[in-house]
Design a protein around this motif. Structure first.
Motif, mmCIF file in Angstrom:
data_model
loop_
_atom_site.group_PDB
_atom_site.id
_atom_site.type_symbol
_atom_site.label_atom_id
_atom_site.label_comp_id
_atom_site.label_asym_id
_atom_site.label_seq_id
_atom_site.Cartn_x
_atom_site.Cartn_y
_atom_site.Cartn_z
ATOM 1 N N UNK A 74 0.776 -1.279 -0.058
ATOM 2 C CA UNK A 74 -0.093 -0.057 -0.046
ATOM 3 C C UNK A 74 1.048 1.184 0.029
ATOM 4 N N UNK A 75 2.165 1.439 0.734
ATOM 5 C CA UNK A 75 2.741 2.414 0.850
ATOM 6 C C UNK A 75 3.427 2.791 -0.566
ATOM 7 N N UNK A 76 3.958 1.689 -1.181
ATOM 8 C CA UNK A 76 4.397 1.967 -2.330
ATOM 9 C C UNK A 76 3.702 2.235 -3.562
ATOM 10 N N UNK A 77 2.236 1.764 -3.621
ATOM 11 C CA UNK A 77 1.292 2.201 -4.504
ATOM 12 C C UNK A 77 1.000 3.494 -4.304
ATOM 13 N N UNK A 78 0.785 4.116 -3.114
ATOM 14 C CA UNK A 78 0.535 5.344 -2.837
ATOM 15 C C UNK A 78 1.772 6.343 -3.201
ATOM 16 N N UNK A 117 3.695 5.937 -5.668
ATOM 17 C CA UNK A 117 3.519 5.887 -7.318
ATOM 18 C C UNK A 117 2.532 6.930 -7.399
ATOM 19 N N UNK A 118 1.697 6.986 -6.826
ATOM 20 C CA UNK A 118 0.310 7.800 -6.993
ATOM 21 C C UNK A 118 1.014 9.219 -6.845
ATOM 22 N N UNK A 122 5.902 4.589 -16.884
ATOM 23 C CA UNK A 122 7.315 4.410 -17.050
ATOM 24 C C UNK A 122 8.150 3.920 -15.862
ATOM 25 N N UNK A 123 9.052 2.956 -16.215
ATOM 26 C CA UNK A 123 9.902 2.436 -14.922
ATOM 27 C C UNK A 123 9.300 1.808 -13.791
ATOM 28 N N UNK A 124 7.914 1.375 -14.157
ATOM 29 C CA UNK A 124 7.085 0.677 -13.096
ATOM 30 C C UNK A 124 6.339 -0.101 -13.474
ATOM 31 N N UNK A 136 -4.600 9.932 -17.335
ATOM 32 C CA UNK A 136 -3.405 10.217 -18.029
ATOM 33 C C UNK A 136 -2.095 10.454 -17.045
ATOM 34 N N UNK A 137 -2.410 10.255 -15.663
ATOM 35 C CA UNK A 137 -1.214 10.244 -14.913
ATOM 36 C C UNK A 137 -1.705 9.815 -13.459
ATOM 37 N N UNK A 138 -0.748 8.987 -12.805
ATOM 38 C CA UNK A 138 -0.962 8.398 -11.534
ATOM 39 C C UNK A 138 -1.787 9.096 -10.466
ATOM 40 N N UNK A 139 -1.437 10.438 -10.395
ATOM 41 C CA UNK A 139 -1.927 11.257 -9.574
ATOM 42 C C UNK A 139 -3.470 11.494 -9.387
ATOM 43 N N UNK A 140 -4.215 11.328 -10.614
ATOM 44 C CA UNK A 140 -5.620 11.443 -10.746
ATOM 45 C C UNK A 140 -6.392 10.126 -10.077
#
Length: 395
Positions: free
Chosen positions: A145-149, A151-152, A189-191, A202-206
Motif C-alpha cells: 500500500x505504501x509503494x502504491x501510494x 507511485x500515485x 514508466x519504470x514501473x 493520463x497520470x497516476x496522481x489522478x
C-alpha cells in the motif's frame, strides 16, 4: 480498428456525435443500437460498461458481441441518422481511477514480493484482485500500500501505446497477453508495462489514493479488496458513520469503542454462563419432578414451544438418573410435532421401534439408535395421540 474507437482515442471524451449503423433487438427482445463509432466503453477485462444517454434515451448497458458494440437503450431511437451521446462522467472517471489503481497495486505486489495477479473485478463499491499465493501478511499489505501510494504521489504519466507482437518487449510484460493482433499497452514508466483494454487517466496522481480494505482466502489464492480515488472517501464516510453510531450506543468515545465492545462481550460471556447454570438447576428440578410422575417405569410428557434440543438434554438426564426407565416426549412447535424417546441402560426395548411406528403418522423424518431416537413432522395427529402411540410400543 480498435485504436480508432473514441473511448481509446480520448478517454476524457464526455460528449460526441456519430451515425447509427443498425437498430435491432437481441434474443431476449432488448433493443440495442450499433453506432459508427462510440465513446461508450463496453464491458470487458474486468471493467464494467459505461452508461449515459443517446439522444436523451438512457443507455443501460454496452456489450461487445462478435466485434459489434451494442448499446442497449431504454426506448426507441426510431433509427435516426445521427445521434448525440453523453457519457455518465462520474461513473466513467470512477472506473478509470479504479482500473489504474489496480495496475499500480498489482505492480506493487509483483515488485515487492513477486505475487502475481490472476484476476480482477471492479464492483459497484469495492475492487478486488486475486493473488496467486495462499497467504499475505499484514506487513506485506502495508508495504504494498505504501509503494502504491508513493507511485500515485509522484504523479507519473500513464501512457498507452498500440504495438504489434514483434514490437513487444516481452521481458517487461507483467503477464501473458490474451491477444496477438491489435495489442494495446498501458505503461507507467519504470514501473509497469502491461497489455490492457480498459480506460485510465493520463497520470497516476489522478488515482488520488489507494486503500487496501481486507483479504480473504479463495481456495489456494488470496483475494485482496481495495478502493481508489473517490471510493476511499466513500468508505471513510461510511466507516465514520458506523463508528459514530457505535460510539453513541456504547456511550463511549470513538477511540474507546474497541475497549467498550471487549468489556461488553466479556459481560455477555458471564451472563451466558450464569444463564446456563440456572438452566441446569431448573432441569435438575424438572428431572426430579418428572421421575416422581413415572408410571410403570415410563416418563412421558407433552410440551408446547420447547426446542427439541432441550428435550434431548432433559431425556438424557432422566435416563442417567434412573437406568430402568423409558422417556417419551412430544413437543408442539409451530406447525410441527417433534418427539424424543430414550431408554435407561437396563432397558432392552429398542427406541427404533417407537420411531418406526411414529414417523409415518406425521409424515416425518428422524433417526437415532436403539437407546435414543428423535424426529419430527407434520401435525397430522394431536400431540397426545402421538404420545399414546409411543407408549403402546414400549410394551
Amino acid at each position: 480498428m480498435l485504436k480508432d474507437r473514441l473511448y481509446y482515442e480520448n478517454p476524457y471524451c464526455q460528449k460526441f456525435s456519430t451515425h447509427v449503423v443498425n437498430v435491432s433487438q437481441d434474443t431476449k427482445g432488448s433493443p440495442y443500437v450499433v453506432l459508427d463509432n462510440t465513446a461508450f466503453y463496453p464491458t470487458g477485462g474486468g471493467q464494467p460498461h459505461d452508461t449515459g444517454t443517446l439522444n436523451g434515451f438512457r443507455v443501460l448497458s454496452v456489450e461487445e458481441v462478435d466485434g459489434e458494440i451494442r448499446h442497449f437503450v431504454a426506448g426507441n431511437l426510431d433509427s435516426p441518422n445521427e445521434v448525440e451521446g453523453v457519457i455518465d462522467w462520474v461513473r466513467r472517471f470512477d472506473h478509470m481511477q479504479q482500473h489504474a489503481g489496480q495496475h499500480i497495486l498489482t505492480a506493487a505486489f509483483v515488485e515487492l514480493f513477486d505475487f502475481q495477479t490472476v484476476s480482477f473485478h471492479l464492483g459497484n463499491e469495492i475492487v478486488s484482485i486475486d493473488l496467486d499465493v495462499e497467504a499475505v501478511s499484514e506487513q506485506q499489505l502495508d508495504e504494498v500500500e505504501q509503494l502504491a501510494n508513493k507511485i500515485i504521489l509522484e504523479n507519473r504519466p500513464i501512457e498507452t501505446k498500440w504495438v504489434t507482437e514483434d514490437e513487444l518487449d516481452h521481458d517487461s510484460l507483467r503477464k501473458q497477453l490474451a491477444v496477438t493482433d491489435e495489442i494495446r499497452l498501458v505503461i507507467i514508466p519504470d514501473y509497469d508495462y502491461n497489455g490492457c483494454g480498459g480506460t485510465h487517466p493520463d497520470s497516476t496522481g489522478q488515482v488520488s489514493t489507494i486503500k487496501i480494505l481486507s483479504t480473504e482466502k479463495q481456495k489456494r489464492k488470496t483475494r485482496v479488496h481495495f478502493v481508489c480515488g473517490g471510493r476511499v472517501l466513500q468508505q471513510l464516510h461510511k466507516k465514520n458513520r458506523e463508528l459514530a453510531t457505535t460510539s453513541k450506543l456504547l456511550s463511549a468515545p470513538e477511540d474507546g469503542v474497541a475497549a467498550s465492545v471487549e468489556k461488553l462481550l466479556e459481560t455477555n460471556r458471564v451472563l451466558e454462563k450464569s444463564l446456563e447454570e440456572v438452566n441446569d438447576e431448573l432441569l435438575a428440578f424438572e428431572v426430579k419432578d418428572l421421575l416422581s410422575q413415572q408410571n410403570n417405569y415410563v416418563v412421558k410428557a407433552v410440551f408446547a414451544n420447547r426446542p427439541v434440543q432441550s428435550l434431548q438434554k432433559l431425556a438424557r438426564l432422566l435416563v442417567a438418573e434412573d437406568d430402568e426407565i423409558i422417556v417419551l416426549f412430544v413437543a408442539e412447535n409451530e406447525d410441527q410435532l417433534q418427539f424424543v424417546a430414550a431408554r435407561g441402560a437396563s432397558v432392552e426395548t429398542s427406541m427404533k421401534q417407537i420411531s418406526s411406528a411414529t414417523l409415518p403418522l406425521i409424515n416425518g423424518k428422524g433417526g437415532g439408535s436403539d437407546a435414543f431416537v428423535q424426529g419430527g413432522g407434520e401435525r397430522a395427529v394431536t400431540a397426545n395421540e402421538l404420545l399414546q402411540v409411543m407408549v403402546e410400543y414400549t410394551c
